[in-house]
Design a protein around this motif. Sequence first.
Motif, PDB file in Angstrom:
ATOM      1  N   ARG A   2      34.023  -4.874  30.620  1.00 33.03           N
ATOM      2  CA  ARG A   2      33.889  -5.245  32.040  1.00 33.03           C
ATOM      3  C   ARG A   2      33.819  -6.757  32.211  1.00 33.03           C
ATOM      4  O   ARG A   2      34.411  -7.312  33.123  1.00 33.03           O
ATOM      5  N   GLU A   3      33.049  -7.420  31.323  1.00 33.43           N
ATOM      6  CA  GLU A   3      32.926  -8.883  31.434  1.00 33.43           C
ATOM      7  C   GLU A   3      34.268  -9.555  31.179  1.00 33.43           C
ATOM      8  O   GLU A   3      34.644 -10.497  31.872  1.00 33.43           O
ATOM      9  N   ARG A   4      35.000  -9.046  30.200  1.00 31.72           N
ATOM     10  CA  ARG A   4      36.322  -9.624  29.916  1.00 31.72           C
ATOM     11  C   ARG A   4      37.230  -9.452  31.128  1.00 31.72           C
ATOM     12  O   ARG A   4      37.902 -10.389  31.548  1.00 31.72           O
ATOM     13  N   ALA A   5      37.216  -8.246  31.700  1.00 24.51           N
ATOM     14  CA  ALA A   5      38.074  -7.989  32.862  1.00 24.51           C
ATOM     15  C   ALA A   5      37.682  -8.911  34.011  1.00 24.51           C
ATOM     16  O   ALA A   5      38.549  -9.544  34.631  1.00 24.51           O
ATOM     17  N   ASP A   6      36.377  -9.037  34.271  1.00 25.97           N
ATOM     18  CA  ASP A   6      35.919  -9.860  35.388  1.00 25.97           C
ATOM     19  C   ASP A   6      36.310 -11.322  35.219  1.00 25.97           C
ATOM     20  O   ASP A   6      36.887 -11.942  36.109  1.00 25.97           O
ATOM     21  N   ILE A   7      35.997 -11.871  34.049  1.00 26.25           N
ATOM     22  CA  ILE A   7      36.227 -13.301  33.822  1.00 26.25           C
ATOM     23  C   ILE A   7      37.725 -13.587  33.763  1.00 26.25           C
ATOM     24  O   ILE A   7      38.212 -14.567  34.328  1.00 26.25           O
ATOM     25  N   SER A   8      38.474 -12.705  33.118  1.00 27.67           N
ATOM     26  CA  SER A   8      39.928 -12.910  33.023  1.00 27.67           C
ATOM     27  C   SER A   8      40.596 -12.795  34.388  1.00 27.67           C
ATOM     28  O   SER A   8      41.490 -13.583  34.714  1.00 27.67           O
ATOM     29  N   LEU A   9      40.162 -11.829  35.184  1.00 25.58           N
ATOM     30  CA  LEU A   9      40.797 -11.652  36.499  1.00 25.58           C
ATOM     31  C   LEU A   9      40.452 -12.822  37.424  1.00 25.58           C
ATOM     32  O   LEU A   9      41.310 -13.276  38.193  1.00 25.58           O
ATOM     33  N   LEU A  10      39.217 -13.342  37.320  1.00 27.31           N
ATOM     34  CA  LEU A  10      38.866 -14.525  38.125  1.00 27.31           C
ATOM     35  C   LEU A  10      39.720 -15.723  37.705  1.00 27.31           C
ATOM     36  O   LEU A  10      40.187 -16.496  38.539  1.00 27.31           O
ATOM     37  N   TYR A  11      39.951 -15.857  36.405  1.00 24.72           N
ATOM     38  CA  TYR A  11      40.808 -16.933  35.884  1.00 24.72           C
ATOM     39  C   TYR A  11      42.238 -16.774  36.419  1.00 24.72           C
ATOM     40  O   TYR A  11      42.843 -17.729  36.921  1.00 24.72           O
ATOM     41  N   LEU A  12      42.751 -15.557  36.382  1.00 23.73           N
ATOM     42  CA  LEU A  12      44.118 -15.317  36.868  1.00 23.73           C
ATOM     43  C   LEU A  12      44.197 -15.534  38.381  1.00 23.73           C
ATOM     44  O   LEU A  12      45.196 -16.060  38.887  1.00 23.73           O
ATOM     45  N   ASN A  13      43.126 -15.153  39.088  1.00 25.20           N
ATOM     46  CA  ASN A  13      43.053 -15.385  40.532  1.00 25.20           C
ATOM     47  C   ASN A  13      43.210 -16.887  40.833  1.00 25.20           C
ATOM     48  O   ASN A  13      43.968 -17.284  41.728  1.00 25.20           O
TER      49      ASN A  13
END
Length: 192
Positions: free
Chosen positions: A121-132
């Motif tokens: 979940r943390e990877r998904a959250d941080i990665s998606l914020l980065y991609l955003n």
Amino acid sequence: MMKLYGSTTSPFVRRLRIWLSAVEHEFINMQIFDGPDREQLAAQNPAMKIPMLDDDGNVIFDSRVIYRYVSDKLKYPSPSWDQENQLTVIDAVNDSLVQILLLQRSNINTDDDKMYFRLQRERADISLLYLNEQVQQGQFDDWHYPSICLYCLIDWIEFRTLHDLSKMDHLKAFHRANHDRIEVTATDPRTS
Ligand SMILES: N[C@@H](CCC(=O)N[C@@H](CS)C(=O)NCC(=O)O)C(=O)O
């Protein structure tokens, strides 16, 4: 002719179907989790994952390697190192959420407070914020391979309700902006 083996729901497969929409190829839809298709997959690809490409007997595993193989064959330019990193981040989220989906299908409650679930979940959250943020900076304004991969990830997250995207306005805008492309609608996992 190139044969692309996969499924209509896999985001790793869909990215190649969209990217290859103007290149002659045959798409072979497999049911990889049981039955004769699984036996065929095991016989050809010991990693037992899709996508898989068969180009006149050259069998290539893994979407990223297939992308490199086809780029090489068609003399397409290589991605920049920034784009390689974007692809790595997109793949990291994709891999984590495939694990979450397989756990859910194994009747495991992935909302439990367990280290393994928290890391995904943390990877998904941080990665998606980065991609955003990368979308906001204009990195995904063109419809190139990383954009196609990002689109397939976002659309699959929504299709499978795998992660909360409510705070990711730029990702949502990016999704809307590309939603009506012909090769996107033609590969929609909900209808194809
Ligand atoms: N790194 C691989 C990942 C492919 C992948 O995870 N495919 C999933 C379908 S979305 C799969 O075949 N999963 C089968 C399994 O995990 O047993 C790629 O880029 O092709």
